[in-house]
Design a protein around this motif. Structure first.
Motif, mmCIF file in Angstrom:
data_model
loop_
_atom_site.group_PDB
_atom_site.id
_atom_site.type_symbol
_atom_site.label_atom_id
_atom_site.label_comp_id
_atom_site.label_asym_id
_atom_site.label_seq_id
_atom_site.Cartn_x
_atom_site.Cartn_y
_atom_site.Cartn_z
ATOM 1 N N LEU A 159 0.826 -1.209 0.000
ATOM 2 C CA LEU A 159 0.000 0.000 0.000
ATOM 3 C C LEU A 159 0.861 1.260 0.000
ATOM 4 O O LEU A 159 0.530 2.252 -0.659
ATOM 5 C CB LEU A 159 -0.924 -0.007 1.215
ATOM 6 C CG LEU A 159 -2.113 -0.965 1.119
ATOM 7 C CD1 LEU A 159 -2.714 -1.210 2.502
ATOM 8 C CD2 LEU A 159 -3.168 -0.419 0.171
ATOM 9 N N LEU A 160 1.959 1.226 0.716
ATOM 10 C CA LEU A 160 2.838 2.385 0.781
ATOM 11 C C LEU A 160 3.645 2.573 -0.497
ATOM 12 O O LEU A 160 3.980 3.701 -0.865
ATOM 13 C CB LEU A 160 3.789 2.250 1.976
ATOM 14 C CG LEU A 160 3.149 2.366 3.364
ATOM 15 C CD1 LEU A 160 4.168 1.999 4.451
ATOM 16 C CD2 LEU A 160 2.610 3.777 3.586
ATOM 17 N N GLY A 161 3.951 1.453 -1.187
ATOM 18 C CA GLY A 161 4.852 1.545 -2.332
ATOM 19 C C GLY A 161 4.203 1.510 -3.698
ATOM 20 O O GLY A 161 4.858 1.795 -4.703
ATOM 21 N N ALA A 162 2.913 1.171 -3.772
ATOM 22 C CA ALA A 162 2.259 1.043 -5.071
ATOM 23 C C ALA A 162 1.916 2.406 -5.651
ATOM 24 O O ALA A 162 1.650 3.358 -4.918
ATOM 25 C CB ALA A 162 0.996 0.199 -4.935
ATOM 26 N N PRO A 163 1.884 2.520 -6.969
ATOM 27 C CA PRO A 163 1.563 3.811 -7.601
ATOM 28 C C PRO A 163 0.074 4.124 -7.525
ATOM 29 O O PRO A 163 -0.754 3.247 -7.244
ATOM 30 C CB PRO A 163 2.001 3.588 -9.055
ATOM 31 C CG PRO A 163 1.846 2.116 -9.268
ATOM 32 C CD PRO A 163 2.217 1.477 -7.958
ATOM 33 N N ASP A 164 -0.270 5.377 -7.787
ATOM 34 C CA ASP A 164 -1.671 5.782 -7.835
ATOM 35 C C ASP A 164 -2.413 4.951 -8.887
ATOM 36 O O ASP A 164 -1.887 4.681 -9.970
ATOM 37 C CB ASP A 164 -1.786 7.267 -8.194
ATOM 38 C CG ASP A 164 -1.294 8.170 -7.066
ATOM 39 O OD1 ASP A 164 -1.171 7.680 -5.932
ATOM 40 O OD2 ASP A 164 -1.039 9.366 -7.343
ATOM 41 N N GLY A 165 -3.640 4.555 -8.543
ATOM 42 C CA GLY A 165 -4.453 3.794 -9.474
ATOM 43 C C GLY A 165 -4.340 2.298 -9.309
ATOM 44 O O GLY A 165 -5.172 1.553 -9.828
ATOM 45 N N PHE A 166 -3.315 1.827 -8.614
ATOM 46 C CA PHE A 166 -3.146 0.390 -8.390
ATOM 47 C C PHE A 166 -4.147 -0.051 -7.326
ATOM 48 O O PHE A 166 -4.271 0.568 -6.273
ATOM 49 C CB PHE A 166 -1.721 0.102 -7.929
ATOM 50 C CG PHE A 166 -1.399 -1.360 -7.800
ATOM 51 C CD1 PHE A 166 -1.192 -2.140 -8.927
ATOM 52 C CD2 PHE A 166 -1.294 -1.950 -6.552
ATOM 53 C CE1 PHE A 166 -0.876 -3.489 -8.812
ATOM 54 C CE2 PHE A 166 -0.980 -3.295 -6.417
ATOM 55 C CZ PHE A 166 -0.774 -4.066 -7.557
ATOM 56 N N SER A 167 -4.872 -1.131 -7.598
ATOM 57 C CA SER A 167 -5.905 -1.613 -6.681
ATOM 58 C C SER A 167 -5.344 -2.679 -5.758
ATOM 59 O O SER A 167 -4.813 -3.688 -6.225
ATOM 60 C CB SER A 167 -7.074 -2.217 -7.455
ATOM 61 O OG SER A 167 -7.712 -1.254 -8.244
#
Length: 306
Positions: free
Chosen positions: A179-187
């Motif tokens: 959650l901290l490392g994923a880019p915007d838009g990633f579910s």
């Protein structure tokens, strides 16, 4: 339909109703889809673990996707599991599911064969290049014996190789790292029925609850309360669902596995609620006894569902 920029909300992994002779009960499947969409779910996921995907023939898998897409196509996003042992087999399933009407595919790491982390990464990159639809990773180490690391998931997400993650690993630390490392838009979707409120407090975007087949209204209510920041009400609803989830343990472990017990309970509950006609499990799973069915009925009654 075109997927939203980010999958959110309640996306139940749809059970596969079967006739007594083991064929897909399409009439019951359609009623189940109506039961779910009528409760306001945000998507449908067919051919996952709760769908008994590992037990279904290729023809049955296609029947499931065609039936659901034909009935509910365009109402909500339709995700389909493309789950098999190796990349070529997964690609075949993905293409079949998309041709049958799925909007996105959900895939685990390879299994049965021994794989190195570099091969797991290669697997997902090949899927991203060759599947003409969003690919969602399914982290299910209990079945595939490989845990997807936060570094792998966020790296694939950053490159656009993955559109999302369904996390059924139970590893809350790795989930937070993603959650901290994923880019915007990633579910990021949790597969846990019993920690939905905690996962939303952490920042997940949705839930894929097997128990959502039985009580979709409950999960829709729970997620809405989380979205509203009403954490006390969310906790109360979560605890009601935790009590209902006890149905997965009604099967006697001396005579059946956890899968037979859990999936048998879900299907029994759906039959008792009048949603599907039969609680038939795919072979060689073992059906619940009359006493175990009665335990499911009592749990449904306590939850206000009978």
């Amino acid at each position: 339909m075109t997927l939203p920029a980010r999958l959110t909300g309640v996306i139940p992994p749809v059970c596969t109703p079967l006739t007594p002779d083991g064929e897909v009960d399409t009439a019951s499947l359609i009623r189940l889809v109506d039961h779910l969409t009528g409760a306001g779910v945000d998507g449908l996921f067919v051919l996952g673990s709760t769908s008994e995907v590992a037990f279904l023939t290729d023809a049955q898998r296609r029947t499931v996707v065609e039936t659901v897409a034909g009935h509910a196509g365009g109402q909500v996003p339709l995700l389909a599991g493309a789950i098999d042992m190796t990349t070529p087999r997964v690609l075949d399933h993905a293409r079949t599911a998309l041709a049958a009407g799925a909007d996105a595919v959900v895939a685990t790491a390879p299994f049965y064969t021994r794989t190195h982390p570099a091969e797991i990464e290669r697997h997902f990159r090949l899927l991203a290049r060759q599947v003409e639809a969003p690919v969602i990773a399914y982290d299910l180490p209990v079945s595939v014996h490989s845990k997807l690391t936060a570094e792998l998931v966020t790296g694939l997400a950053a490159d656009g190789a993955l559109a999302g993650l369904k996390d059924s690993s139970g590893d809350q630390g790795v989930l937070r790292d993603i959650l901290l490392g994923a880019p915007d838009g990633f579910s990021v979707l949790t597969g846990s029925e019993v920690t939905v409120d905690a996962a939303h407090l952490m920042g997940v975007h949705g839930v894929v609850p097997g128990l959502g087949n039985v009580d979709p209204h409950g999960y829709v209510s729970l997620v809405r309360r989380c979205a509203d920041g009403d954490w006390a009400a969310a906790r109360a609803e979560q605890e009601r669902l935790v009590a209902l989830f006890a149905m997965v343990h009604v099967g006697a472990p001396a005579r059946m596995g956890r899968g037979s017990s859990g999936l048998g309970a879900f299907k029994t509950a759906l039959r008792l609620r009048g949603v599907i006609d039969h609680a038939t499990l795919a072979e060689p799973q073992i059906p619940l006894s009359d006493d175990e069915v009665a335990k499911v009925a009592r749990l449904l009654a306590t939850a206000g569902l009978l």
